[in-house]
Design an enzyme around this catalytic site. Sequence first.
Site, short mmCIF file in Angstrom:
data_model
loop_
_atom_site.label_atom_id
_atom_site.label_comp_id
_atom_site.label_asym_id
_atom_site.label_seq_id
_atom_site.Cartn_x
_atom_site.Cartn_y
_atom_site.Cartn_z
N ASP A 76 -2.94 16.97 -17.37
CA ASP A 76 -3.34 15.60 -17.67
C ASP A 76 -3.01 15.41 -19.14
O ASP A 76 -3.72 15.91 -20.02
CB ASP A 76 -4.83 15.43 -17.38
CG ASP A 76 -5.35 14.03 -17.73
OD1 ASP A 76 -4.69 13.32 -18.51
OD2 ASP A 76 -6.44 13.67 -17.24
N ARG A 121 0.83 -1.22 0.00
CA ARG A 121 0.00 0.00 0.00
C ARG A 121 0.86 1.27 0.00
O ARG A 121 0.41 2.32 -0.43
CB ARG A 121 -0.97 0.02 1.19
CG ARG A 121 -1.70 1.35 1.28
CD ARG A 121 -2.92 1.35 2.20
NE ARG A 121 -2.72 0.68 3.46
CZ ARG A 121 -2.14 1.23 4.54
NH1 ARG A 121 -1.70 2.46 4.53
NH2 ARG A 121 -2.01 0.51 5.64
N TYR A 135 -11.62 15.92 -18.44
CA TYR A 135 -12.28 14.62 -18.32
C TYR A 135 -13.46 14.74 -17.35
O TYR A 135 -13.35 15.40 -16.31
CB TYR A 135 -11.24 13.62 -17.81
CG TYR A 135 -11.71 12.20 -17.73
CD1 TYR A 135 -11.90 11.47 -18.88
CD2 TYR A 135 -11.94 11.59 -16.51
CE1 TYR A 135 -12.32 10.15 -18.81
CE2 TYR A 135 -12.36 10.28 -16.43
CZ TYR A 135 -12.55 9.56 -17.59
OH TYR A 135 -12.96 8.26 -17.51
C1 LIG Z 1 -9.50 7.88 -18.87
C2 LIG Z 1 -9.06 9.23 -18.45
C3 LIG Z 1 -8.96 9.57 -17.11
C4 LIG Z 1 -9.35 8.61 -15.99
O1 LIG Z 1 -8.51 7.52 -15.97
P1 LIG Z 1 -8.91 6.10 -15.32
O2 LIG Z 1 -7.69 5.29 -15.52
O3 LIG Z 1 -10.13 5.60 -16.04
O4 LIG Z 1 -9.21 6.38 -13.88
C5 LIG Z 1 -8.50 10.83 -16.79
N1 LIG Z 1 -8.17 11.71 -17.74
C6 LIG Z 1 -8.26 11.42 -19.05
C7 LIG Z 1 -7.88 12.46 -20.05
C8 LIG Z 1 -8.71 10.17 -19.45
O5 LIG Z 1 -8.81 9.89 -20.76
#
Ligand SMILES: *Cc1c(COP(=O)(O)O)cnc(C)c1O
Length: 370
Positions: free
Chosen positions: A151, A25, A79
């Site tokens: 992101d 963890r 997202y």
């Molecule tokens: C899919 C996605 C997420 C979330 O990711 P998970 O692995 O499904 O939790 C966040 N940001 C973007 C741009 C995504 O495409």
Amino acid sequence: MVPPIVQSATFYGGRGDGTELHYTRYGNNPTQRLVAEKVARLEGMEASLPTASGMAAIALTVLALAEEGGHVVASRHLYGATVTLLREELPRRGIRTTFVDPEAPEAWRDAVEPTTRLFLFELPTNPTLRVFDPRPVVEIARELDVRTVVDATFASPVNFRPAEVGIDVSVHSATKYLAGHSDVIAGVTSGSRDFVARASGLLRLYGPALDPHAAWLLDRGLRTLQLRVHRQNESAGALARYLEAHPAVETVLYPGLLSHPDHAVASELLSGSGGMVSMVLRGGGDAADRLCDALTVARVAPSLGGVETLVSQPRYTSHAGWSAQDRAAAGIPDGFVRVSVGVEDPADLTDDFGRGLDEVGGVAPPDPLG
Ligand SMILES: *Cc1c(COP(=O)(O)O)cnc(C)c1O
């Protein structure tokens, strides 16, 4: 040549001699560490923290940077789950967000408050694949002592390395390009050693550690990341050009096309235009439904970044909760189709879409020589 999967949850230690306790963890299992080091090198960042999903990486990142009472300035184009996290969940923990139009650097500055701790944006955006220039925003953030977080899931580190433009933290849903085979849910956040230490502290408390087997699958995916993404860049470019010439298609959105509104910035910023292609069909929602039914190589499913080509309509997935008018105003009218290009033979893909679009009807197929 292939690292073992260390499934052990706990490790010899704990003699009170100050040595680090190892516990899965905590994120210090050898398989987790292997992936963390690889991603940090890929990103050109000091350190990385793998997590059990992309959302875990985003949530830990925001929590690590925004202390209690902290304020976030975020792009409007994020997202869906990230928007809900910022708009509905984090205010309950005393963290507020102001959403801005990412393209206007001064909008970021104007939204800053005395407690602003971070700027958060995505690049390229979903599903319109806009690529705004983050450099002026990074400058403003530096001036105001605010951290920048991107992101960069849609770009992958092959096409975009945020550290090179001075972005402090890079987050990925590793479920997508990094793992690349649609068989694992994972995330990763990368930045300074200090930032990753804080995020790791939260990992220990909230507990979304990446399972060792998932970490091992992610490591296996990383070994072909460059191959896959280069092929996806190429195939998506070819498909985008093909679709742009097809009479059933009204618009194609792909940063590699001259017709894309951000083509110039994207060419400067990205090493490749990516594997995502979006289009709007002349025949609207019905045509999009018919295209999706007709495809045989590409499959209809949400998510992206895998080796298989996936097609989705945002009106049924990411933007299902929006009214048709709001979607149209955001550049996502009915008839909008998003394609995550896989690694199939590019000719099979253009054939598949060509046949599918011909079935949409009412238009002649494109001249193969023209
Ligand atoms: C899919 C996605 C997420 C979330 O990711 P998970 O692995 O499904 O939790 C966040 N940001 C973007 C741009 C995504 O495409």
